[in-house]
Each structure stands twice: as C-alpha cells, then as structure tokens.
Scaffold this active site. Structure first.
Site, PDB file in Angstrom:
ATOM      1  N   HIS A 235       0.853  -1.197   0.000  1.00 39.28           N
ATOM      2  CA  HIS A 235       0.000   0.000   0.000  1.00 39.28           C
ATOM      3  C   HIS A 235       0.887   1.244   0.000  1.00 39.28           C
ATOM      4  CE1 HIS A 235      -2.734   3.070   1.569  1.00 39.28           C
ATOM      5  NE2 HIS A 235      -3.717   2.296   1.143  1.00 39.28           N
ATOM      6  N   CYS A 273      -3.743   2.525  -4.602  1.00 38.34           N
ATOM      7  CA  CYS A 273      -4.711   3.310  -3.827  1.00 38.34           C
ATOM      8  C   CYS A 273      -4.814   4.697  -4.447  1.00 38.34           C
ATOM      9  CB  CYS A 273      -4.261   3.394  -2.369  1.00 38.34           C
ATOM     10  SG  CYS A 273      -5.326   4.470  -1.385  1.00 38.34           S
ATOM     11  N   HIS A 300      -7.617   0.299  -4.187  1.00 41.85           N
ATOM     12  CA  HIS A 300      -8.441   1.100  -3.272  1.00 41.85           C
ATOM     13  C   HIS A 300      -8.935   2.292  -4.074  1.00 41.85           C
ATOM     14  CE1 HIS A 300      -6.268  -0.126   0.732  1.00 41.85           C
ATOM     15  NE2 HIS A 300      -6.887  -1.133   0.156  1.00 41.85           N
ATOM     16  N   ASP A 347     -13.003   2.809  -1.202  1.00 38.98           N
ATOM     17  CA  ASP A 347     -12.323   3.114   0.056  1.00 38.98           C
ATOM     18  C   ASP A 347     -13.014   4.283   0.743  1.00 38.98           C
ATOM     19  OD1 ASP A 347     -10.352   2.835   1.935  1.00 38.98           O
ATOM     20  OD2 ASP A 347      -8.769   3.758   0.750  1.00 38.98           O
ATOM     21  N   HIS A 348     -12.773   4.446   1.996  1.00 39.41           N
ATOM     22  CA  HIS A 348     -13.297   5.538   2.840  1.00 39.41           C
ATOM     23  C   HIS A 348     -14.553   6.188   2.250  1.00 39.41           C
ATOM     24  CE1 HIS A 348      -8.904   6.445   4.243  1.00 39.41           C
ATOM     25  NE2 HIS A 348      -9.260   5.179   4.416  1.00 39.41           N
ATOM     26  N   TYR A 364     -14.862   4.729   7.557  1.00 40.98           N
ATOM     27  CA  TYR A 364     -15.389   3.384   7.299  1.00 40.98           C
ATOM     28  C   TYR A 364     -16.823   3.199   7.783  1.00 40.98           C
ATOM     29  CZ  TYR A 364     -10.736   2.089   5.782  1.00 40.98           C
ATOM     30  OH  TYR A 364      -9.551   2.004   5.087  1.00 40.98           O
TER      31      TYR A 364
HETATM   32  C1  DNO Z   1      -6.483   3.434   5.370  1.00 41.57           C
HETATM   33  C2  DNO Z   1      -5.974   2.233   4.712  1.00 41.57           C
HETATM   34  C3  DNO Z   1      -4.622   1.820   5.243  1.00 41.57           C
HETATM   35  C4  DNO Z   1      -4.208   0.496   4.645  1.00 41.57           C
HETATM   36  C5  DNO Z   1      -2.884  -0.010   5.106  1.00 41.57           C
HETATM   37  C6  DNO Z   1      -2.433  -1.170   4.284  1.00 41.57           C
HETATM   38  O1  DNO Z   1      -7.638   3.645   5.406  1.00 41.57           O
HETATM   39  O2  DNO Z   1      -6.011   2.314   3.369  1.00 41.57           O
HETATM   40  O3  DNO Z   1      -4.722   1.683   6.611  1.00 41.57           O
HETATM   41  O4  DNO Z   1      -5.114  -0.472   5.006  1.00 41.57           O
HETATM   42  O5  DNO Z   1      -1.938   0.980   5.076  1.00 41.57           O
HETATM   43  O6  DNO Z   1      -1.364  -1.781   4.889  1.00 41.57           O
END
Ligand code: DNO
Length: 387
Positions: A235, A273, A300, A347-348, A364
C-alpha cells in the site's frame, strides 16, 4: 467478460458494520485482517479458518487480507528482525493453506495513514477525513516536541502553527494528538511518549536505508509467496510524502517501479490506492496504472481534493481531483487481461445520513462507503460495456 468484484473492508466482529449489512451493499468480497493479533506475531491456521468460515456463513468470501502488518524491527532491520521475518512467513503459509490469495501490507514507518481531522464538514453536512500541514506542524513542534521539527516545514507554516497552537484549548490539542496517532480500528493505540520512542529508532535511517530494508524483506518472502501462489500488494504511503521527519518510500511511480523491478518475483505487486497516490499533485494516476500493469494486485478507490498548500480532504468518490473515469478504465483493461481477479475496494466514505448519529470508524461508516461503492460500480459497468 470477467465478473466485477466489489469488496468491503470489515474490521472484524466488533465492526459496527456487520457482515449481514455488507451483504446488502452490493459487495461480494471481504477485505479484513486478524486485527487482534499483535503486530509481527504469527496468525495461526485455526484463527484464520475460523474467521474465513464466519465470513462464508454470510454468503461472502474473504478476498483480500489487509493487512499482515510488518513489525517495526523488519522496517528498521534491527533487533530480532530475522525472527519476525520467519514469523511473517509462517503467517503467509497459514494464510495460503486456508485458501487466501492476496496479501496487503505497507512499509510506512511508525504510523499507518495520517490525518489531522476526522470530521471535516462538507458543504452538504457530511463529514470527511482531512489533512492539514499547519495542524501536523502543531502536533509535531508543540505536542510531540520532536527535535528539529521546525526544519521540516516552511517558515510560513511554522508561523501559522505558532498562532494556532496558542489558540487551541488543551482539549483541542488532545483531540489533534488522538487523530494524528489514530491508527487502525481494533489495534493497540499509541501514546505521545511511545511515538517519540518509535520515531527515535529512525534517527539514522534515510530513504535509501528504508528502501534497502524493504528490498531485503521482499527477497526473503517473495520466493515463498511465488511457491504458495500468493499475491503481495504494498500500500502506498498516505499521505505520499515524508512526515514527522520519517522517510517514506512508496509515494510515486519512481518508487513503485523501483519496488517491482528490484524484486522481479511475480508475487511482488502493488495495492493501487487512488486516494493515497492522488494526494500528490505530480502523480498522473491513469499513466501510473498503465506503467504498473499486471503488477497491480489490488485497488483502493477514493478521491481527494487538494489545495495549493498541499492540504487535502477526501472528496466524494467521483468528485475531487482524481479522474476516476480515466483511472478505472485503465484498471478495468488490466483486470480483463489477467488470470486472477483484481478486487476493487471502494475506500473511505463520508459520514453521512444515519452514519452521523452512530459511533462509526472514521472513513469506514456504512452509508458513505455505500454511496461510493454504488457510484463506482455504476461507472465501472458503463466503462466495461464500452470497452
Ligand atoms: C487506510 C488504509 C490503510 C491500509 C494499510 C495497508 O484507510 O487504506 O490503513 O489499510 O496501510 O497496509
């Protein structure tokens, strides 16, 4: 045409969003970890299979492991690092035996993702995650009191931080510390003292050293992953720049290409991401996807809105600075051409509607992410039809 797999990050049985809820979002795969296991310790086969069975009992599948955390002594290549690597391999063997295939991790020193506010109010009343350099400087210079911290910021930022520090109440300063050191739900929280101690271990570690330590780690584990058919996905650093005097080595295309080229084993790949990488204005996301191609093992999907000073908030998934149409198109082209599935994880999300009346994990909550998932899924289906 290959099936589209939307996945959803679930923090385990204590997550306020339940597996039953997730079934209703349109996601089919779960992204999770055994968050209760202390960083570096072995994930046992029994614990993994128990979690897998639980997920499957709701008609879902455990698609991606996020994250098997890397112990700090591996990142600093100090102390008991060889032993931690052996334990990491043991966890990988157990995960493979249980049928897991994609393993996410990061190599960010000390802290995982870093923000300065978790409830930044959007014009529509929803709440977003926010990163502001002045607030980070307030934390760094006045709360953490890191040696030479002032040198990490421009004079203007230091000046603004001095003003803001005087204006903040003790309660506001405590809140800021809590946010900067927030970490991952379900994992052990750290204190200012322990953060100071952890940071000091990086006093003599420069970018080059950290890179070497990552390469060493990957050389130790990728032959095993190749053999076990596991795909690793590193990531990116979030935000993608040096913070708190720490070196960061997963910020842009040069870093990512270095990582995949330094260790060419097929298991060595990327978690693309869009939110983390999109916070760096120099990163051209669609071009990066084209260059990384099949080394992308996981994605992501989220958006950010930056200002000229480098501060950013997390915008609606299809709003913000990232051209999600263009990035998704490139990702879908790759997805259609690889033997394995690439999971998409919206994501988020913003805290919105009923989320605002509940205790949720910032970023989340259910409804904000559900909106993101629905928008992204629609856009993806449209792109797929027109490919
Ligand atoms: C945040 C996430 C990170 C991710 C880690 C992967 O929301 O995208 O915490 O899970 O960094 O190791």
């Amino acid at each position: 045409m290959k099936e589209l797999r939307q996945t959803w990050r679930w923090f385990g049985p204590d997550d306020p969003v339940t597996l039953q809820d997730i079934r209703q979002t349109g996601a089919v795969g779960i992204v999770t970890a055994l968050h209760q296991v202390p960083h570096g310790e072995v994930w046992t086969y029994e614990d993994i299979i128990q979690r897998k069975n639980l997920i499957e009992s709701y008609g879902l599948t455990w698609d991606v492991v996020e994250s098997v955390t890397i112990h700090e002594e591996i990142k600093t290549k100090s102390g008991d690092y060889s032993n931690w690597i052996e334990k990491y391999k043991e966890s990988l063997r157990n995960l493979a035996k249980a049928g897991l295939r994609v393993i996410t991790y990061n190599f960010m020193p000390v802290n995982d993702w870093t923000r300065t506010q978790l409830d930044y109010t959007m014009p529509d009343g929803s709440k977003a995650l926010y990163f502001n350099w002045i607030d980070l400087a307030v934390f760094d210079i006045f709360i953490l009191q890191r040696k030479n911290a002032r040198q990490s910021y421009s004079n203007e930022i230091v000046l603004q931080a001095e003003i803001k520090f005087k204006q903040y109440t003790q309660e506001e300063l405590d809140q800021l510390s809590g946010v900067v050191m927030f970490g991952i739900p379900g994992e052990k929280k750290i204190t200012v003292e322990s953060m100071r101690e952890k940071l000091s271990r990086y006093d003599n570690i420069k970018q080059e050293d950290l890179r070497n330590n990552l390469v060493y780690f990957l050389q130790q584990i990728t032959p095993l992953c190749d053999e076990l058919n596991l795909d690793l996905a590193i990531h990116p650093d979030d935000p993608p720049c040096d913070i708190l005097g720490l070196p960061r080595i997963v910020k842009n295309i040069e870093d990512l290409e270095f990582i995949v080229n330094a260790v060419p084993n097929k298991s060595n790949g990327i978690c693309f991401c869009t939110g983390s990488l999109g916070a760096n204005p120099d990163n051209n996301l669609p071009e990066m996807v084209k260059k990384l191609g099949t080394r992308i093992h996981f994605t992501h999907l989220r958006n950010v809105k930056k200002d000229p000073e480098g501060n950013f908030y997390e915008d609606d998934h299809l709003g913000g600075d990232n051209d999600m149409y263009a990035v998704l198109k490139e990702l879908l082209i790759i997805q259609q051409n690889v033997p394995n599935q690439i999971s998409f994880r919206p994501d988020h999300g913003h805290q919105m509607i009923d989320d605002l009346k509940k205790v949720t994990n910032p970023g989340y909550s259910c409804i904000g992410r559900l909106r993101g998932l629905a928008e992204i899924r629609g856009l993806q289906l449209g792109i797929l039809r027109s490919l």
